[in-house]
Design a protein around this motif. Structure first.
Motif, PDB file in Angstrom:
ATOM      1  N   GLU A   5       0.837  -1.205   0.000  1.00 48.01           N
ATOM      2  CA  GLU A   5       0.000   0.000   0.000  1.00 48.01           C
ATOM      3  C   GLU A   5       0.870   1.252   0.000  1.00 48.01           C
ATOM      4  N   LEU A   6       1.881   1.267   0.851  1.00 50.94           N
ATOM      5  CA  LEU A   6       2.772   2.414   0.929  1.00 50.94           C
ATOM      6  C   LEU A   6       3.516   2.610  -0.384  1.00 50.94           C
ATOM      7  N   LYS A   7       3.993   1.532  -0.966  1.00 46.15           N
ATOM      8  CA  LYS A   7       4.692   1.596  -2.245  1.00 46.15           C
ATOM      9  C   LYS A   7       3.773   2.155  -3.330  1.00 46.15           C
ATOM     10  N   SER A   8       2.543   1.706  -3.365  1.00 45.96           N
ATOM     11  CA  SER A   8       1.583   2.176  -4.366  1.00 45.96           C
ATOM     12  C   SER A   8       1.315   3.667  -4.232  1.00 45.96           C
ATOM     13  N   GLU A  17      11.997   4.494 -10.208  1.00 46.20           N
ATOM     14  CA  GLU A  17      12.632   3.370 -10.880  1.00 46.20           C
ATOM     15  C   GLU A  17      12.755   2.168  -9.949  1.00 46.20           C
ATOM     16  N   HIS A  18      12.792   2.456  -8.637  1.00 44.98           N
ATOM     17  CA  HIS A  18      12.972   1.380  -7.653  1.00 44.98           C
ATOM     18  C   HIS A  18      12.468   1.869  -6.300  1.00 44.98           C
ATOM     19  N   ILE A  19      11.745   1.006  -5.612  1.00 46.59           N
ATOM     20  CA  ILE A  19      11.358   1.264  -4.219  1.00 46.59           C
ATOM     21  C   ILE A  19      11.499  -0.051  -3.457  1.00 46.59           C
ATOM     22  N   ALA A  20      12.202   0.000  -2.345  1.00 48.69           N
ATOM     23  CA  ALA A  20      12.287  -1.136  -1.428  1.00 48.69           C
ATOM     24  C   ALA A  20      11.833  -0.647  -0.060  1.00 48.69           C
ATOM     25  N   ARG A  26       3.862   0.792  10.810  1.00 46.52           N
ATOM     26  CA  ARG A  26       3.863   2.194  11.240  1.00 46.52           C
ATOM     27  C   ARG A  26       5.231   2.836  11.057  1.00 46.52           C
ATOM     28  N   HIS A  27       6.281   2.081  11.296  1.00 44.81           N
ATOM     29  CA  HIS A  27       7.653   2.576  11.169  1.00 44.81           C
ATOM     30  C   HIS A  27       8.260   1.934   9.927  1.00 44.81           C
ATOM     31  N   TRP A  28       8.714   2.768   8.992  1.00 44.07           N
ATOM     32  CA  TRP A  28       9.178   2.271   7.707  1.00 44.07           C
ATOM     33  C   TRP A  28      10.576   2.761   7.379  1.00 44.07           C
ATOM     34  N   TYR A  29      11.295   1.929   6.636  1.00 47.49           N
ATOM     35  CA  TYR A  29      12.584   2.282   6.076  1.00 47.49           C
ATOM     36  C   TYR A  29      12.465   2.056   4.572  1.00 47.49           C
ATOM     37  N   ALA A  30      12.777   3.079   3.787  1.00 42.97           N
ATOM     38  CA  ALA A  30      12.610   2.981   2.336  1.00 42.97           C
ATOM     39  C   ALA A  30      13.892   3.353   1.607  1.00 42.97           C
TER      40      ALA A  30
END
Length: 84
Positions: A5-8, A17-20, A26-30
């Motif tokens: 959902e967050l990626k979308s 070009e890239h998302i990881a 609640r706590h995210w590292y991207a």
């Protein structure tokens, strides 16, 4: 919120070009790679990503988002270096 959902949401708000993503909901590292980061300082890049999330950051749907942001050229350099 799930990683998908967050990626979308981020992808809908800016070309990537890239998302990881890693996190607990609640706590995210991207790690985000986008040509939109060209010529921007780190704070400007982060502000651009936060803008894609809008109210979700203010309503606590995403409590925290730490990120590394790269241009496509920086990403290619990062991944071609044997010391990293």
């Amino acid at each position: 919120m799930t990683a998908e959902e967050l990626k979308s949401i981020i992808e809908a708000g800016m070309p990537c070009e890239h998302i990881a993503l890693e996190g607990d909901g609640r706590h995210w590292y991207a790690t985000i790679v986008s040509a939109e980061f060209e010529g921007k300082r780190a704070i400007q890049r982060h502000q651009r990503v936060y803008a894609t999330l809008g109210a979700k950051m203010h309503t606590d749907e995403v409590h925290a988002l730490s990120m590394k942001t790269f241009t496509p050229a920086e990403w290619a350099d990062q991944n071609s270096s044997p010391s990293r």
